[in-house]
Design a protein around this motif. Structure first.
Motif, PDB file in Angstrom:
ATOM      1  N   ALA A  90       0.829  -1.213   0.000  1.00  0.00           N
ATOM      2  CA  ALA A  90       0.000   0.000   0.000  1.00  0.00           C
ATOM      3  C   ALA A  90       0.865   1.265   0.000  1.00  0.00           C
ATOM      4  N   ILE A  91       1.898   1.260   0.816  1.00  0.00           N
ATOM      5  CA  ILE A  91       2.782   2.429   0.885  1.00  0.00           C
ATOM      6  C   ILE A  91       3.511   2.627  -0.436  1.00  0.00           C
ATOM      7  N   ARG A  92       4.019   1.547  -1.002  1.00  0.00           N
ATOM      8  CA  ARG A  92       4.763   1.652  -2.263  1.00  0.00           C
ATOM      9  C   ARG A  92       3.846   2.102  -3.398  1.00  0.00           C
ATOM     10  N   ILE A  93       2.595   1.664  -3.400  1.00  0.00           N
ATOM     11  CA  ILE A  93       1.644   2.129  -4.417  1.00  0.00           C
ATOM     12  C   ILE A  93       1.462   3.640  -4.293  1.00  0.00           C
ATOM     13  N   GLY A  94       1.378   4.150  -3.065  1.00  0.00           N
ATOM     14  CA  GLY A  94       1.308   5.601  -2.859  1.00  0.00           C
ATOM     15  C   GLY A  94       2.521   6.309  -3.425  1.00  0.00           C
ATOM     16  N   GLU A  95       3.693   5.718  -3.261  1.00  0.00           N
ATOM     17  CA  GLU A  95       4.914   6.306  -3.829  1.00  0.00           C
ATOM     18  C   GLU A  95       4.843   6.353  -5.351  1.00  0.00           C
ATOM     19  N   LEU A  97       2.179   6.478  -7.222  1.00  0.00           N
ATOM     20  CA  LEU A  97       1.179   7.445  -7.676  1.00  0.00           C
ATOM     21  C   LEU A  97       1.638   8.886  -7.551  1.00  0.00           C
ATOM     22  N   GLY A  98       2.521   9.166  -6.611  1.00  0.00           N
ATOM     23  CA  GLY A  98       2.982  10.536  -6.426  1.00  0.00           C
ATOM     24  C   GLY A  98       2.047  11.339  -5.526  1.00  0.00           C
ATOM     25  N   TRP A  99       2.218  12.648  -5.545  1.00  0.00           N
ATOM     26  CA  TRP A  99       1.475  13.552  -4.669  1.00  0.00           C
ATOM     27  C   TRP A  99      -0.012  13.479  -4.951  1.00  0.00           C
ATOM     28  N   PRO A 100      -0.887  13.488  -3.996  1.00  0.00           N
ATOM     29  CA  PRO A 100      -0.703  13.539  -2.554  1.00  0.00           C
ATOM     30  C   PRO A 100      -0.562  12.149  -1.907  1.00  0.00           C
ATOM     31  N   TYR A 101      -0.657  11.102  -2.728  1.00  0.00           N
ATOM     32  CA  TYR A 101      -0.638   9.728  -2.199  1.00  0.00           C
ATOM     33  C   TYR A 101       0.742   9.347  -1.659  1.00  0.00           C
ATOM     34  N   ARG A 102       1.741  10.092  -2.077  1.00  0.00           N
ATOM     35  CA  ARG A 102       3.097   9.868  -1.574  1.00  0.00           C
ATOM     36  C   ARG A 102       3.165  10.093  -0.056  1.00  0.00           C
ATOM     37  N   LEU A 103       2.182  10.782   0.498  1.00  0.00           N
ATOM     38  CA  LEU A 103       2.137  10.969   1.951  1.00  0.00           C
ATOM     39  C   LEU A 103       2.076   9.640   2.695  1.00  0.00           C
ATOM     40  N   LEU A 104       1.629   8.595   2.019  1.00  0.00           N
ATOM     41  CA  LEU A 104       1.622   7.273   2.640  1.00  0.00           C
ATOM     42  C   LEU A 104       3.027   6.821   3.039  1.00  0.00           C
ATOM     43  N   THR A 105       4.049   7.438   2.452  1.00  0.00           N
ATOM     44  CA  THR A 105       5.422   7.054   2.810  1.00  0.00           C
ATOM     45  C   THR A 105       5.725   7.336   4.279  1.00  0.00           C
ATOM     46  N   LEU A 106       4.928   8.167   4.908  1.00  0.00           N
ATOM     47  CA  LEU A 106       5.089   8.373   6.349  1.00  0.00           C
ATOM     48  C   LEU A 106       4.887   7.054   7.101  1.00  0.00           C
ATOM     49  N   GLY A 107       4.174   6.146   6.491  1.00  0.00           N
ATOM     50  CA  GLY A 107       3.955   4.837   7.077  1.00  0.00           C
ATOM     51  C   GLY A 107       5.223   4.030   7.271  1.00  0.00           C
ATOM     52  N   TRP A 108       6.270   4.321   6.466  1.00  0.00           N
ATOM     53  CA  TRP A 108       7.539   3.605   6.640  1.00  0.00           C
ATOM     54  C   TRP A 108       8.107   3.828   8.038  1.00  0.00           C
ATOM     55  N   ALA A 109       7.726   4.915   8.705  1.00  0.00           N
ATOM     56  CA  ALA A 109       8.232   5.213  10.050  1.00  0.00           C
ATOM     57  C   ALA A 109       7.577   4.332  11.124  1.00  0.00           C
ATOM     58  N   VAL A 110       6.455   3.714  10.780  1.00  0.00           N
ATOM     59  CA  VAL A 110       5.755   2.842  11.728  1.00  0.00           C
ATOM     60  C   VAL A 110       6.326   1.431  11.578  1.00  0.00           C
ATOM     61  N   PRO A 111       6.650   0.777  12.669  1.00  0.00           N
ATOM     62  CA  PRO A 111       7.189  -0.589  12.557  1.00  0.00           C
ATOM     63  C   PRO A 111       6.251  -1.488  11.755  1.00  0.00           C
TER      64      PRO A 111
END
Length: 149
Positions: A90-95, A97-111
């Motif tokens: 899900a996070i990589r799909i956001g990456e 797609l680009g903005w604004p879905y790239r905000l999902l990359t904040l999820g990488w900070a969650v274990p």
């Protein structure tokens, strides 16, 4: 992950190359089909291609990446020789797609264990909460070229 990453459709054309990202989804799940319907218009460049987990192409890609071909309870993103599952997909799909879905990359900070626990909660209840279809979705003609067979 397995090295070779091209599968063939019924016409023999390559369906997965190094520049393509393929989203494998549960084709009978209403939630999963809704996600695909959400993604299609948000990817006008066609960077994402799609295949139901239950399809021949989906099973071939799963096998090629050493993932189970039965009872897989996750969305999968295949990019080249990499396969992402659950929250990572899900996070990589956001990456992709680009903005604004790239905000999902904040999820990488969650274990990952925490992200995937939440993912599993939804996946385990998706049929009860959203229902299921009797057969895999049939894409509209205008986007059918984005679906692997």
């Amino acid at each position: 992950m397995a090295g070779e990453n091209s599968a063939s459709d019924a016409d023999g054309d390559a369906v997965s190359g190094t520049d393509e990202a393929v989203v494998l989804f549960d084709g009978v799940c209403n939630l999963c089909n809704g996600v695909v319907s959400f993604l299609l218009p948000r990817d006008p460049e066609g960077r994402l291609r799609f295949a139901p987990l239950q399809s021949e192409a989906g099973r071939a890609l799963l096998a090629r990446h050493d993932l189970p071909t039965d009872d897989l309870e996750t969305i999968v993103l295949i990019e080249g020789d990499r396969a992402y599952t659950k929250s990572a997909a899900a996070i990589r799909i956001g990456e992709v797609l680009g903005w604004p879905y790239r905000l999902l990359t904040l999820g990488w900070a969650v274990p990952r264990a925490i992200r995937d626990r939440l993912y599993d909660l939804v996946a385990d209840n998706r049929y009860d909460w959203f229902g299921r279809k009797e057969q895999c979705m049939i894409p509209d003609e205008d986007v059918s070229d984005r679906f692997l067979s």
